[in-house]
Design a protein around this motif. Structure first.
Motif, PDB file in Angstrom:
ATOM      1  N   SER A 126      10.184  54.061  93.683  1.00  0.00           N
ATOM      2  CA  SER A 126       9.709  54.577  92.206  1.00  0.00           C
ATOM      3  C   SER A 126      11.032  54.183  91.641  1.00  0.00           C
ATOM      4  O   SER A 126      10.813  53.631  90.386  1.00  0.00           O
ATOM      5  N   CYS A 127      12.153  54.230  91.910  1.00  0.00           N
ATOM      6  CA  CYS A 127      13.281  53.903  91.169  1.00  0.00           C
ATOM      7  C   CYS A 127      13.330  52.289  91.028  1.00  0.00           C
ATOM      8  O   CYS A 127      13.967  51.627  89.980  1.00  0.00           O
ATOM      9  N   ALA A 128      12.879  51.626  91.895  1.00  0.00           N
ATOM     10  CA  ALA A 128      13.070  50.043  91.858  1.00  0.00           C
ATOM     11  C   ALA A 128      11.809  49.801  90.853  1.00  0.00           C
ATOM     12  O   ALA A 128      12.166  48.909  89.912  1.00  0.00           O
ATOM     13  N   VAL A 129      10.785  50.489  90.763  1.00  0.00           N
ATOM     14  CA  VAL A 129       9.496  50.203  89.485  1.00  0.00           C
ATOM     15  C   VAL A 129      10.360  50.322  88.416  1.00  0.00           C
ATOM     16  O   VAL A 129       9.918  49.424  87.566  1.00  0.00           O
ATOM     17  N   PHE A 130      10.729  51.549  88.261  1.00  0.00           N
ATOM     18  CA  PHE A 130      11.253  51.780  86.818  1.00  0.00           C
ATOM     19  C   PHE A 130      12.658  50.884  86.467  1.00  0.00           C
ATOM     20  O   PHE A 130      13.002  50.941  85.160  1.00  0.00           O
ATOM     21  N   LEU A 131      13.339  50.621  87.510  1.00  0.00           N
ATOM     22  CA  LEU A 131      14.417  49.496  87.086  1.00  0.00           C
ATOM     23  C   LEU A 131      13.691  48.287  86.440  1.00  0.00           C
ATOM     24  O   LEU A 131      14.363  47.764  85.660  1.00  0.00           O
ATOM     25  N   LEU A 132      12.732  47.582  87.070  1.00  0.00           N
ATOM     26  CA  LEU A 132      12.014  46.455  86.342  1.00  0.00           C
ATOM     27  C   LEU A 132      11.670  46.765  85.034  1.00  0.00           C
ATOM     28  O   LEU A 132      11.591  46.017  84.223  1.00  0.00           O
ATOM     29  N   VAL A 133      11.142  47.998  84.853  1.00  0.00           N
ATOM     30  CA  VAL A 133      10.552  48.295  83.410  1.00  0.00           C
ATOM     31  C   VAL A 133      11.941  48.403  82.705  1.00  0.00           C
ATOM     32  O   VAL A 133      11.812  47.683  81.421  1.00  0.00           O
ATOM     33  N   GLY A 134      12.935  48.937  82.908  1.00  0.00           N
ATOM     34  CA  GLY A 134      14.123  49.173  82.210  1.00  0.00           C
ATOM     35  C   GLY A 134      14.646  47.756  81.982  1.00  0.00           C
ATOM     36  O   GLY A 134      15.317  47.221  80.778  1.00  0.00           O
ATOM     37  N   THR A 135      14.538  46.753  82.814  1.00  0.00           N
ATOM     38  CA  THR A 135      15.227  45.566  82.645  1.00  0.00           C
ATOM     39  C   THR A 135      14.272  44.770  81.871  1.00  0.00           C
ATOM     40  O   THR A 135      15.033  43.856  81.067  1.00  0.00           O
ATOM     41  N   ALA A 136      13.239  44.879  81.881  1.00  0.00           N
ATOM     42  CA  ALA A 136      12.470  44.172  80.950  1.00  0.00           C
ATOM     43  C   ALA A 136      12.595  44.498  79.512  1.00  0.00           C
ATOM     44  O   ALA A 136      12.325  43.876  78.765  1.00  0.00           O
ATOM     45  N   CYS A 137      12.888  45.679  79.319  1.00  0.00           N
ATOM     46  CA  CYS A 137      13.118  46.375  78.123  1.00  0.00           C
ATOM     47  C   CYS A 137      14.338  45.598  77.493  1.00  0.00           C
ATOM     48  O   CYS A 137      14.508  44.972  76.450  1.00  0.00           O
ATOM     49  N   ALA A 138      15.291  45.558  78.308  1.00  0.00           N
ATOM     50  CA  ALA A 138      16.837  44.787  78.181  1.00  0.00           C
ATOM     51  C   ALA A 138      16.478  43.456  77.779  1.00  0.00           C
ATOM     52  O   ALA A 138      17.395  42.866  76.872  1.00  0.00           O
ATOM     53  N   LEU A 139      15.824  42.811  78.623  1.00  0.00           N
ATOM     54  CA  LEU A 139      15.703  41.399  78.108  1.00  0.00           C
ATOM     55  C   LEU A 139      14.746  41.042  77.195  1.00  0.00           C
ATOM     56  O   LEU A 139      15.311  40.003  76.276  1.00  0.00           O
ATOM     57  N   ALA A 140      13.880  42.221  76.522  1.00  0.00           N
ATOM     58  CA  ALA A 140      13.210  41.959  75.396  1.00  0.00           C
ATOM     59  C   ALA A 140      14.390  42.081  74.273  1.00  0.00           C
ATOM     60  O   ALA A 140      14.424  41.312  73.113  1.00  0.00           O
ATOM     61  N   VAL A 141      15.151  42.980  74.295  1.00  0.00           N
ATOM     62  CA  VAL A 141      16.224  43.527  73.413  1.00  0.00           C
ATOM     63  C   VAL A 141      17.155  42.030  73.303  1.00  0.00           C
ATOM     64  O   VAL A 141      17.619  41.577  72.091  1.00  0.00           O
ATOM     65  N   GLN A 142      17.547  41.511  74.335  1.00  0.00           N
ATOM     66  CA  GLN A 142      18.329  40.270  74.462  1.00  0.00           C
ATOM     67  C   GLN A 142      18.007  39.025  73.713  1.00  0.00           C
ATOM     68  O   GLN A 142      18.682  38.459  73.306  1.00  0.00           O
ATOM     69  N   VAL A 143      16.646  38.889  74.231  1.00  0.00           N
ATOM     70  CA  VAL A 143      15.966  37.563  73.739  1.00  0.00           C
ATOM     71  C   VAL A 143      16.011  37.947  72.157  1.00  0.00           C
ATOM     72  O   VAL A 143      15.963  36.994  71.359  1.00  0.00           O
ATOM     73  N   ASP A 144      15.583  39.040  71.574  1.00  0.00           N
ATOM     74  CA  ASP A 144      15.606  39.450  70.110  1.00  0.00           C
ATOM     75  C   ASP A 144      16.825  38.997  69.488  1.00  0.00           C
ATOM     76  O   ASP A 144      16.983  38.645  68.508  1.00  0.00           O
ATOM     77  N   LEU A 145      17.992  39.396  70.213  1.00  0.00           N
ATOM     78  CA  LEU A 145      19.484  39.278  69.751  1.00  0.00           C
ATOM     79  C   LEU A 145      19.729  37.805  69.740  1.00  0.00           C
ATOM     80  O   LEU A 145      20.705  37.617  69.060  1.00  0.00           O
ATOM     81  N   SER A 146      19.304  37.017  70.533  1.00  0.00           N
ATOM     82  CA  SER A 146      19.579  35.968  70.835  1.00  0.00           C
ATOM     83  C   SER A 146      19.405  34.652  69.361  1.00  0.00           C
ATOM     84  O   SER A 146      18.689  35.316  68.642  1.00  0.00           O
ATOM     85  N   LYS A 147      19.759  33.732  69.452  1.00  0.00           N
ATOM     86  CA  LYS A 147      19.658  32.746  68.383  1.00  0.00           C
ATOM     87  C   LYS A 147      18.424  31.698  68.459  1.00  0.00           C
ATOM     88  O   LYS A 147      18.295  30.978  68.037  1.00  0.00           O
ATOM     89  N   LEU A 148      17.821  32.153  69.840  1.00  0.00           N
ATOM     90  CA  LEU A 148      16.578  30.969  70.259  1.00  0.00           C
ATOM     91  C   LEU A 148      15.487  31.129  69.451  1.00  0.00           C
ATOM     92  O   LEU A 148      14.485  30.194  69.595  1.00  0.00           O
ATOM     93  N   ASN A 149      15.013  32.534  68.837  1.00  0.00           N
ATOM     94  CA  ASN A 149      13.872  32.539  68.069  1.00  0.00           C
ATOM     95  C   ASN A 149      12.721  32.701  68.873  1.00  0.00           C
ATOM     96  O   ASN A 149      11.715  31.967  68.697  1.00  0.00           O
TER      97      ASN A 149
END
Length: 161
Positions: free
Chosen positions: A27-50
């Protein structure tokens, strides 16, 4: 089909420390994937790639969800649940903990609580949500005001008595 579901449910309800530790790990591995997906969404939004931009409310929701999931639903249960059910019996030299049913109840609370956190942070502000959208405990206040008001006019120093 029904016998396989009953067999799987019985395997989940078996009260053995190592099996409960494995449930925590999965269950911690599943929640790790969810948290990582949120972090990636934030990083993509902060990047200059649009590649995909989030509006400020979605950005705040993704950042809040990342923080809450990684701390309260991943890291703390991983340390307490997994290490407590794997390492503690091995360190004590016992086969099982004293009350393994309590560890299983803790795992169920972990999964249900994690789902509640994901639901509460993920609520949209829309017409069909009603008052529940305004009652979420994880609403972020804006860090920069949208309208900056000028300071009120001061009286000249000669007029102050």
């Amino acid at each position: 089909m029904g016998a396989k579901v009953i067999f799987a449910f019985r395997k989940i309800l078996e009260c053995e420390s190592r099996r409960i530790g494995f449930l925590y790990l999965v269950s911690c591995a599943v929640f790790l994937l969810v948290g990582t997906a949120c972090a990636l969404a934030v990083q993509v939004d902060l990047s200059k790639l649009n590649l995909g931009s989030l509006d400020p409310e979605q950005f705040g929701r993704a950042l809040t969800q990342h923080g809450m999931v990684m701390v309260f639903v991943f890291l703390l249960p991983l340390m307490a649940g997994t290490l407590g059910n794997f390492a503690l019996p091995a360190a004590l030299g016992v086969r099982n903990l004293a009350i393994p049913g309590l560890s299983l109840v803790g795992w169920f609370c972990h999964v249900i609580g994690g789902d509640i956190i994901l639901f509460m942070v993920g609520i949209h502000r829309s017409h069909h949500c009603g008052a529940l959208a305004h009652a979420t405990p994880t609403r972020l206040t804006p860090s920069v005001p949208t309208i900056i008001h000028p300071p009120p006019p001061r009286a000249p120093p000669c007029c102050i008595h």
